[in-house]
Design a protein around this motif. Structure first.
Motif, PDB file in Angstrom:
ATOM      1  N   PHE A 100      56.060  78.574  40.941  1.00  0.00           N
ATOM      2  CA  PHE A 100      56.852  78.312  42.137  1.00  0.00           C
ATOM      3  C   PHE A 100      56.588  76.916  42.701  1.00  0.00           C
ATOM      4  O   PHE A 100      57.413  76.374  43.418  1.00  0.00           O
ATOM      5  CB  PHE A 100      56.564  79.364  43.214  1.00  0.00           C
ATOM      6  CG  PHE A 100      57.126  80.716  42.882  1.00  0.00           C
ATOM      7  CD1 PHE A 100      58.471  80.987  43.031  1.00  0.00           C
ATOM      8  CD2 PHE A 100      56.301  81.719  42.413  1.00  0.00           C
ATOM      9  CE1 PHE A 100      58.993  82.231  42.731  1.00  0.00           C
ATOM     10  CE2 PHE A 100      56.806  82.973  42.109  1.00  0.00           C
ATOM     11  CZ  PHE A 100      58.155  83.227  42.265  1.00  0.00           C
ATOM     12  N   ARG A 101      55.450  76.347  42.372  1.00  0.00           N
ATOM     13  CA  ARG A 101      55.086  75.031  42.904  1.00  0.00           C
ATOM     14  C   ARG A 101      55.654  73.881  42.087  1.00  0.00           C
ATOM     15  O   ARG A 101      55.513  72.729  42.463  1.00  0.00           O
ATOM     16  CB  ARG A 101      53.569  74.909  42.977  1.00  0.00           C
ATOM     17  CG  ARG A 101      52.978  75.896  43.949  1.00  0.00           C
ATOM     18  CD  ARG A 101      51.508  75.749  44.050  1.00  0.00           C
ATOM     19  NE  ARG A 101      50.973  76.859  44.826  1.00  0.00           N
ATOM     20  CZ  ARG A 101      49.712  77.088  44.986  1.00  0.00           C
ATOM     21  NH1 ARG A 101      48.827  76.287  44.449  1.00  0.00           N
ATOM     22  NH2 ARG A 101      49.315  78.113  45.696  1.00  0.00           N
TER      23      ARG A 101
ATOM     24  N   THR B 209      61.287  80.472  46.322  1.00  0.00           N
ATOM     25  CA  THR B 209      60.155  79.557  46.153  1.00  0.00           C
ATOM     26  C   THR B 209      59.147  79.724  47.287  1.00  0.00           C
ATOM     27  O   THR B 209      57.935  79.798  47.050  1.00  0.00           O
ATOM     28  CB  THR B 209      60.657  78.101  46.085  1.00  0.00           C
ATOM     29  OG1 THR B 209      61.545  77.976  44.969  1.00  0.00           O
ATOM     30  CG2 THR B 209      59.513  77.128  45.928  1.00  0.00           C
ATOM     31  N   LYS B 210      59.632  79.802  48.495  1.00  0.00           N
ATOM     32  CA  LYS B 210      58.749  79.962  49.658  1.00  0.00           C
ATOM     33  C   LYS B 210      57.918  81.238  49.549  1.00  0.00           C
ATOM     34  O   LYS B 210      56.709  81.222  49.767  1.00  0.00           O
ATOM     35  CB  LYS B 210      59.591  79.998  50.939  1.00  0.00           C
ATOM     36  CG  LYS B 210      58.800  80.258  52.192  1.00  0.00           C
ATOM     37  CD  LYS B 210      59.717  80.351  53.396  1.00  0.00           C
ATOM     38  CE  LYS B 210      58.954  80.732  54.635  1.00  0.00           C
ATOM     39  NZ  LYS B 210      59.847  80.865  55.796  1.00  0.00           N
TER      40      LYS B 210
ATOM     41  N   TRP C 137      55.235  80.957  46.647  1.00  0.00           N
ATOM     42  CA  TRP C 137      54.425  79.738  46.596  1.00  0.00           C
ATOM     43  C   TRP C 137      52.952  79.999  46.304  1.00  0.00           C
ATOM     44  O   TRP C 137      52.338  79.309  45.492  1.00  0.00           O
ATOM     45  CB  TRP C 137      54.573  78.980  47.912  1.00  0.00           C
ATOM     46  CG  TRP C 137      54.020  77.594  47.873  1.00  0.00           C
ATOM     47  CD1 TRP C 137      52.810  77.176  48.333  1.00  0.00           C
ATOM     48  CD2 TRP C 137      54.663  76.436  47.341  1.00  0.00           C
ATOM     49  NE1 TRP C 137      52.657  75.826  48.141  1.00  0.00           N
ATOM     50  CE2 TRP C 137      53.793  75.346  47.527  1.00  0.00           C
ATOM     51  CE3 TRP C 137      55.896  76.214  46.728  1.00  0.00           C
ATOM     52  CZ2 TRP C 137      54.109  74.058  47.123  1.00  0.00           C
ATOM     53  CZ3 TRP C 137      56.212  74.929  46.331  1.00  0.00           C
ATOM     54  CH2 TRP C 137      55.318  73.874  46.524  1.00  0.00           C
TER      55      TRP C 137
ATOM     56  N   CYS D  84      65.321  78.247  47.616  1.00  0.00           N
ATOM     57  CA  CYS D  84      64.242  77.873  48.545  1.00  0.00           C
ATOM     58  C   CYS D  84      63.496  79.101  49.056  1.00  0.00           C
ATOM     59  O   CYS D  84      62.265  79.089  49.162  1.00  0.00           O
ATOM     60  CB  CYS D  84      64.803  77.072  49.717  1.00  0.00           C
ATOM     61  SG  CYS D  84      65.389  75.429  49.251  1.00  0.00           S
TER      62      CYS D  84
END
Length: 142
Positions: free
Chosen positions: A121-122, A111-112, A115, A108
């Motif tokens: 990443f999306r 990914t954050k 983004w 997470c």
């Protein structure tokens, strides 16, 4: 660090020792994994080869700290992200819950932070479906 077995023993002391001096020694010895980006591949090696959950936890928490505190290149973060997707999909059901939670937190965070930098990443929902399906199949059959 001479061997994976020694690393696993140090991790055991880091997370379980009642002796604060022993814990501090283990923490100082293992600190390199979380502060030096050249140890990212060693963290992946630990995840792939370690047999104790404490070594896996060290690798996961070290990578989390690297992703959070270091300025890692986009490619390194993409590599970590892709590695985690595959790792969780193939080994997620075999891990201790606290290790799985740590790896998901790492996923997470990666990914954050990525983004707005890369469309890969999306695609988190599509790509994490493999892991979620694996978990559901495991729970159904066991």
């Amino acid at each position: 660090m001479e061997s994976l077995a020694q690393l696993e023993a140090l991790c055991e002391r880091l997370y379980n020792s009642q002796d604060s001096a022993e814990r501090a020694h283990a923490e100082n010895t293992l600190k390199c994994f979380s502060v030096n980006s050249s140890y990212i591949s060693q963290c992946q090696y630990i995840l792939d080869n370690a047999s104790t959950p404490y070594a896996l936890m060290l690798a996961s928490s070290s990578l989390l700290k690297q992703v959070t505190e270091q300025r890692l290149s986009l490619q390194i973060r993409l590599d970590i992200r892709n590695y985690l997707i595959n790792y969780l999909a193939t080994r997620g059901t075999d891990l201790e819950p606290f290790v799985t939670a740590s790896l998901i937190q790492l996923f997470c965070r990666v990914t954050k932070y990525g983004w707005f930098e890369d469309d890969s990443f999306r695609e988190v929902v599509k790509e994490s479906t493999s892991f979620l399906n694996q978990v559901m199949m495991f729970k159904i059959f066991f």
